[in-house]
Design a protein around this motif. Structure first.
Motif, PDB file in Angstrom:
ATOM      1  N   ARG A 194       0.733  -1.080   0.116  1.00  0.00           N
ATOM      2  CA  ARG A 194      -0.039   0.314   0.043  1.00  0.00           C
ATOM      3  C   ARG A 194       0.781   1.296   0.096  1.00  0.00           C
ATOM      4  O   ARG A 194       0.402   2.402  -0.546  1.00  0.00           O
ATOM      5  CB  ARG A 194      -1.056   0.028   1.322  1.00  0.00           C
ATOM      6  CG  ARG A 194      -1.943  -1.058   0.983  1.00  0.00           C
ATOM      7  CD  ARG A 194      -3.064  -0.946   2.019  1.00  0.00           C
ATOM      8  NE  ARG A 194      -2.510  -1.348   3.325  1.00  0.00           N
ATOM      9  CZ  ARG A 194      -3.014  -1.327   4.599  1.00  0.00           C
ATOM     10  NH1 ARG A 194      -4.220  -0.787   4.733  1.00  0.00           N
ATOM     11  NH2 ARG A 194      -2.421  -1.731   5.510  1.00  0.00           N
ATOM     12  N   ARG A 195       2.041   1.262   0.299  1.00  0.00           N
ATOM     13  CA  ARG A 195       2.877   2.436   0.417  1.00  0.00           C
ATOM     14  C   ARG A 195       4.109   2.059  -0.680  1.00  0.00           C
ATOM     15  O   ARG A 195       4.707   1.175  -0.437  1.00  0.00           O
ATOM     16  CB  ARG A 195       3.294   2.825   1.737  1.00  0.00           C
ATOM     17  CG  ARG A 195       3.979   1.854   2.409  1.00  0.00           C
ATOM     18  CD  ARG A 195       4.413   1.984   4.071  1.00  0.00           C
ATOM     19  NE  ARG A 195       4.852   0.939   4.494  1.00  0.00           N
ATOM     20  CZ  ARG A 195       4.760   0.566   5.844  1.00  0.00           C
ATOM     21  NH1 ARG A 195       4.503   1.672   6.566  1.00  0.00           N
ATOM     22  NH2 ARG A 195       5.067  -0.323   6.401  1.00  0.00           N
ATOM     23  N   PRO A 196       4.312   3.123  -1.236  1.00  0.00           N
ATOM     24  CA  PRO A 196       5.831   2.730  -2.068  1.00  0.00           C
ATOM     25  C   PRO A 196       6.972   2.680  -1.432  1.00  0.00           C
ATOM     26  O   PRO A 196       7.088   3.279  -0.308  1.00  0.00           O
ATOM     27  CB  PRO A 196       5.935   4.089  -3.078  1.00  0.00           C
ATOM     28  CG  PRO A 196       5.079   5.391  -2.123  1.00  0.00           C
ATOM     29  CD  PRO A 196       3.883   4.473  -1.141  1.00  0.00           C
ATOM     30  N   PRO A 197       7.905   1.884  -1.715  1.00  0.00           N
ATOM     31  CA  PRO A 197       9.088   1.754  -1.264  1.00  0.00           C
ATOM     32  C   PRO A 197      10.055   3.205  -1.119  1.00  0.00           C
ATOM     33  O   PRO A 197       9.856   3.803  -1.939  1.00  0.00           O
ATOM     34  CB  PRO A 197       9.913   0.672  -1.958  1.00  0.00           C
ATOM     35  CG  PRO A 197       9.359   0.651  -3.457  1.00  0.00           C
ATOM     36  CD  PRO A 197       7.763   1.272  -3.272  1.00  0.00           C
ATOM     37  N   THR A 198      10.383   3.409   0.095  1.00  0.00           N
ATOM     38  CA  THR A 198      11.228   4.594   0.232  1.00  0.00           C
ATOM     39  C   THR A 198      12.810   4.231   0.192  1.00  0.00           C
ATOM     40  O   THR A 198      13.053   3.381   0.450  1.00  0.00           O
ATOM     41  CB  THR A 198      11.067   5.293   1.683  1.00  0.00           C
ATOM     42  OG1 THR A 198      11.429   4.234   2.523  1.00  0.00           O
ATOM     43  CG2 THR A 198       9.653   5.706   1.638  1.00  0.00           C
ATOM     44  N   LYS A 199      13.717   5.417  -0.368  1.00  0.00           N
ATOM     45  CA  LYS A 199      15.166   5.114  -0.616  1.00  0.00           C
ATOM     46  C   LYS A 199      15.587   5.614   0.643  1.00  0.00           C
ATOM     47  O   LYS A 199      15.483   6.548   0.884  1.00  0.00           O
ATOM     48  CB  LYS A 199      15.548   6.062  -2.009  1.00  0.00           C
ATOM     49  CG  LYS A 199      16.887   5.765  -2.148  1.00  0.00           C
ATOM     50  CD  LYS A 199      17.334   6.420  -3.429  1.00  0.00           C
ATOM     51  CE  LYS A 199      18.803   6.374  -3.550  1.00  0.00           C
ATOM     52  NZ  LYS A 199      19.406   7.208  -4.614  1.00  0.00           N
ATOM     53  N   LEU A 200      16.629   4.486   1.083  1.00  0.00           N
ATOM     54  CA  LEU A 200      17.134   4.774   2.313  1.00  0.00           C
ATOM     55  C   LEU A 200      18.351   6.009   2.133  1.00  0.00           C
ATOM     56  O   LEU A 200      19.031   5.640   1.054  1.00  0.00           O
ATOM     57  CB  LEU A 200      17.880   3.589   3.030  1.00  0.00           C
ATOM     58  CG  LEU A 200      16.557   2.651   3.284  1.00  0.00           C
ATOM     59  CD1 LEU A 200      17.381   1.190   3.823  1.00  0.00           C
ATOM     60  CD2 LEU A 200      15.738   3.268   4.315  1.00  0.00           C
ATOM     61  N   PRO A 201      18.610   6.873   2.895  1.00  0.00           N
ATOM     62  CA  PRO A 201      19.835   7.723   2.684  1.00  0.00           C
ATOM     63  C   PRO A 201      21.034   6.726   2.709  1.00  0.00           C
ATOM     64  O   PRO A 201      21.263   5.886   3.546  1.00  0.00           O
ATOM     65  CB  PRO A 201      19.502   8.805   3.886  1.00  0.00           C
ATOM     66  CG  PRO A 201      18.960   8.085   4.733  1.00  0.00           C
ATOM     67  CD  PRO A 201      17.811   7.063   4.084  1.00  0.00           C
ATOM     68  N   VAL A 202      22.101   7.334   1.858  1.00  0.00           N
ATOM     69  CA  VAL A 202      23.322   6.750   2.322  1.00  0.00           C
ATOM     70  C   VAL A 202      24.023   7.455   3.489  1.00  0.00           C
ATOM     71  O   VAL A 202      24.175   8.498   3.772  1.00  0.00           O
ATOM     72  CB  VAL A 202      24.419   7.320   0.999  1.00  0.00           C
ATOM     73  CG1 VAL A 202      25.840   7.014   1.186  1.00  0.00           C
ATOM     74  CG2 VAL A 202      23.714   6.819  -0.151  1.00  0.00           C
ATOM     75  N   LEU A 203      24.634   6.502   4.340  1.00  0.00           N
ATOM     76  CA  LEU A 203      25.007   6.838   5.628  1.00  0.00           C
ATOM     77  C   LEU A 203      26.518   6.880   5.478  1.00  0.00           C
ATOM     78  O   LEU A 203      27.187   6.011   5.597  1.00  0.00           O
ATOM     79  CB  LEU A 203      24.861   5.880   6.788  1.00  0.00           C
ATOM     80  CG  LEU A 203      23.273   5.683   6.917  1.00  0.00           C
ATOM     81  CD1 LEU A 203      22.850   4.906   7.712  1.00  0.00           C
ATOM     82  CD2 LEU A 203      22.555   6.880   7.246  1.00  0.00           C
ATOM     83  N   LYS A 204      27.218   8.292   5.251  1.00  0.00           N
ATOM     84  CA  LYS A 204      28.550   8.336   4.987  1.00  0.00           C
ATOM     85  C   LYS A 204      28.866   9.622   5.676  1.00  0.00           C
ATOM     86  O   LYS A 204      28.124  10.664   6.128  1.00  0.00           O
ATOM     87  CB  LYS A 204      28.863   8.463   3.698  1.00  0.00           C
ATOM     88  CG  LYS A 204      28.846   7.476   2.708  1.00  0.00           C
ATOM     89  CD  LYS A 204      29.494   7.743   1.461  1.00  0.00           C
ATOM     90  CE  LYS A 204      29.785   6.320   0.502  1.00  0.00           C
ATOM     91  NZ  LYS A 204      29.879   6.803  -0.624  1.00  0.00           N
ATOM     92  N   ALA A 205      29.965   9.612   6.585  1.00  0.00           N
ATOM     93  CA  ALA A 205      30.784  10.517   7.527  1.00  0.00           C
ATOM     94  C   ALA A 205      31.982  10.815   7.052  1.00  0.00           C
ATOM     95  O   ALA A 205      32.810   9.888   7.025  1.00  0.00           O
ATOM     96  CB  ALA A 205      30.411  10.413   8.745  1.00  0.00           C
ATOM     97  N   THR A 206      32.537  12.078   6.429  1.00  0.00           N
ATOM     98  CA  THR A 206      33.653  12.323   6.249  1.00  0.00           C
ATOM     99  C   THR A 206      34.563  12.641   7.545  1.00  0.00           C
ATOM    100  O   THR A 206      33.958  12.774   8.562  1.00  0.00           O
ATOM    101  CB  THR A 206      33.707  13.452   5.305  1.00  0.00           C
ATOM    102  OG1 THR A 206      33.148  14.959   5.996  1.00  0.00           O
ATOM    103  CG2 THR A 206      33.064  13.294   4.031  1.00  0.00           C
ATOM    104  N   GLU A 207      35.874  12.880   7.338  1.00  0.00           N
ATOM    105  CA  GLU A 207      36.619  13.145   8.560  1.00  0.00           C
ATOM    106  C   GLU A 207      36.125  14.497   9.067  1.00  0.00           C
ATOM    107  O   GLU A 207      36.306  14.878  10.318  1.00  0.00           O
ATOM    108  CB  GLU A 207      38.072  13.154   8.129  1.00  0.00           C
ATOM    109  CG  GLU A 207      38.613  11.583   8.070  1.00  0.00           C
ATOM    110  CD  GLU A 207      38.356  10.743   9.145  1.00  0.00           C
ATOM    111  OE1 GLU A 207      38.811  11.339  10.247  1.00  0.00           O
ATOM    112  OE2 GLU A 207      38.365   9.669   8.880  1.00  0.00           O
TER     113      GLU A 207
END
Length: 180
Positions: free
Chosen positions: A132-145
């Motif tokens: 019933r709900r469209p799939p959501t795109k998960l955010p990319v989890l990246k952290a720079t220095e």
């Protein structure tokens, strides 16, 4: 009937006629639209049996082992003691109803054969439930220095001063209750 309504409306004063007419129109509109806004609860009946569960069954398994894999059968009969039936139905608002039937047959205490509908895997079943709900795109989890540098570094265990040790080498804590 229409003649009566027309005559009744003619007899009413002008403001009353408008109230009666507005009430009738509102009633018709609410009746026509109400079926779309009524909450219909999800109805789940029976035992869901997945393809993985059926693949775990082997000919000759005892009844208790079959019950451990599939769960308690929905239907057992004194007249058909050699057959267990598993049925599953789910009805959800905004989705097509799903219905599955599966039967297990025994000879004595050992599994003889199985029959039933084509069964989905657990992943396929879960995907069909969530239609019933469209799939959501998960955010990319990246952290720079530079992102990590914004947060203070917690001291590691080696740099924290140790508690004073009691005689004998163990740590001493205050008593939990006052002495009597």
């Amino acid at each position: 009937m229409f003649e009566f309504c027309r005559n009744a409306c003619v007899l009413l004063p002008q403001p009353r006629r408008l109230v009666v007419l507005a009430s009738a129109v509102a009633g018709l509109v609410l009746t026509a639209c109400s079926s779309n806004f009524i909450y219909k609860p999800e109805v789940v009946q029976g035992n869901f049996v997945s393809r993985e569960q059926v693949q775990a069954l082997r000919a000759g398994m005892p009844r208790q082992a079959v019950r451990d894999v599939l769960g308690t059968p929905l239907v057992t009969s004194l007249f058909h003691a050699e057959r267990w039936d598993y049925a599953f139905t789910i009805r959800r608002q905004g989705a097509e109803p799903q219905q599955r039937r599966f039967s297990v047959f025994f000879k004595g205490d050992a599994l003889d054969r199985i029959e039933g509908d084509a069964l989905p895997t657990e992943a396929e079943f879960a995907a069909k439930l969530d239609n019933r709900r469209p799939p959501t795109k998960l955010p990319v989890l990246k952290a720079t220095e530079s992102d990590l540098a914004k947060f203070p570094v917690k001291p590691d265990a080696a740099s924290v001063p140790a508690l004073p040790a009691a005689p004998g080498g163990s740590v001493s804590y205050p008593p939990l209750e006052a002495a009597r």
